[in-house]
Scaffold this motif. Sequence first.
Motif, mmCIF file in Angstrom:
data_model
loop_
_atom_site.group_PDB
_atom_site.id
_atom_site.type_symbol
_atom_site.label_atom_id
_atom_site.label_comp_id
_atom_site.label_asym_id
_atom_site.label_seq_id
_atom_site.Cartn_x
_atom_site.Cartn_y
_atom_site.Cartn_z
ATOM 1 N N THR A 159 0.838 -1.208 0.000
ATOM 2 C CA THR A 159 0.000 0.000 0.000
ATOM 3 C C THR A 159 0.868 1.250 0.000
ATOM 4 N N ALA A 160 1.931 1.233 0.785
ATOM 5 C CA ALA A 160 2.850 2.367 0.811
ATOM 6 C C ALA A 160 3.533 2.550 -0.537
ATOM 7 N N GLN A 161 3.912 1.447 -1.170
ATOM 8 C CA GLN A 161 4.531 1.528 -2.493
ATOM 9 C C GLN A 161 3.601 2.209 -3.500
ATOM 10 N N HIS A 177 9.172 3.181 -10.230
ATOM 11 C CA HIS A 177 7.875 2.768 -9.687
ATOM 12 C C HIS A 177 8.106 1.491 -8.868
ATOM 13 N N THR A 178 7.930 1.594 -7.578
ATOM 14 C CA THR A 178 8.312 0.492 -6.685
ATOM 15 C C THR A 178 7.288 -0.634 -6.639
ATOM 16 N N ALA A 179 6.049 -0.377 -7.075
ATOM 17 C CA ALA A 179 4.970 -1.348 -6.883
ATOM 18 C C ALA A 179 4.701 -2.209 -8.116
ATOM 19 N N ARG A 180 5.579 -2.200 -9.095
ATOM 20 C CA ARG A 180 5.359 -3.037 -10.274
ATOM 21 C C ARG A 180 5.583 -4.506 -9.932
ATOM 22 N N ARG A 200 14.838 -9.006 0.363
ATOM 23 C CA ARG A 200 14.691 -7.608 0.777
ATOM 24 C C ARG A 200 16.062 -6.966 0.946
ATOM 25 N N ILE A 201 16.128 -5.698 0.615
ATOM 26 C CA ILE A 201 17.332 -4.894 0.825
ATOM 27 C C ILE A 201 16.939 -3.649 1.635
ATOM 28 N N PRO A 202 17.439 -3.521 2.883
ATOM 29 C CA PRO A 202 18.244 -4.488 3.619
ATOM 30 C C PRO A 202 17.381 -5.659 4.092
ATOM 31 N N SER A 211 12.580 -1.696 -1.055
ATOM 32 C CA SER A 211 13.277 -2.792 -0.371
ATOM 33 C C SER A 211 12.969 -4.164 -0.966
ATOM 34 N N SER A 212 11.764 -4.354 -1.502
ATOM 35 C CA SER A 212 11.377 -5.666 -2.040
ATOM 36 C C SER A 212 11.987 -5.859 -3.425
ATOM 37 N N CYS A 213 12.748 -6.924 -3.585
ATOM 38 C CA CYS A 213 13.452 -7.178 -4.839
ATOM 39 C C CYS A 213 13.227 -8.611 -5.309
ATOM 40 N N VAL A 214 13.531 -8.841 -6.570
ATOM 41 C CA VAL A 214 13.467 -10.181 -7.134
ATOM 42 C C VAL A 214 14.626 -10.342 -8.105
ATOM 43 N N ILE A 215 15.207 -11.531 -8.133
ATOM 44 C CA ILE A 215 16.312 -11.825 -9.043
ATOM 45 C C ILE A 215 16.053 -13.193 -9.664
ATOM 46 N N GLY A 216 16.283 -13.301 -10.957
ATOM 47 C CA GLY A 216 16.006 -14.589 -11.569
ATOM 48 C C GLY A 216 16.278 -14.620 -13.066
#
Length: 231
Positions: A159-161, A177-180, A200-202, A211-216
């Motif tokens: 929601t904050a994103q 855009h952080t919420a994609r 998450r970072i950190p 902070s929410s990330c994905v790698i793949g």
Amino acid sequence: MRRRSTPVPRDAVHHPVFARFYARMSVTADIKGGLAAHRDELLTGLSGRVIEIGAGNGLNFAHYPGAVSEVVAIEPERSLRQLAAGAGLRAEVPVDVVPGTAEALPVKSEAFDAAVASLVLCTVRDLPRALAEIKRVLRPGGELRFFEHTLAPGRALATAQRAVDRTFWPLLFGGCHTARDTVAAIEEAGFELGVYRRFRIPDKGVQLPPSSCVIGVARRSVVVDRSERAG
């Protein structure tokens, strides 16, 4: 008679203040925030011709393995592109830094073995079009390596994103855009999803919108229909 000077073409993306901030912040994040390790994870095992989308100041270049024969690095922001060109000269693999946008990549179709998107899909103006372009330039079976901000799994942070994305965040942070929902967008673009992980970072402490990330990894299907080739 005074000659008219030829006007300098305006870049499609122009964020000079953010570019200066990013150039400093990204180096610190690599060293102190552990991003360098994620870059190693993102790029390990790559080979052949690679296109990097939104190369920024070129921090990925030092992490490409020797099996990569060439990196074509696309960067639309002029000051970041200049920094990337310098980083390319210091890289151990051949790097060609060129202007361009993710939505209109200035390269031939099916010309690359892999594409790299690193903290850039959050900033593109048209995400489906950018992913369609990445798909176009990959050979059948080619890989998309991605390391991106993504929609948080928790309701409060998500929601904050969405709130910051609608207001000040893209203006201050180069269109970010952080919420994609990055993984969903890649799948909707027709890629075959491989292994990916969310983190998450950190990893501890206060969580911020990015902070929410994905790698793949995702792949362009080996079977390509006529409409894709025509595109």
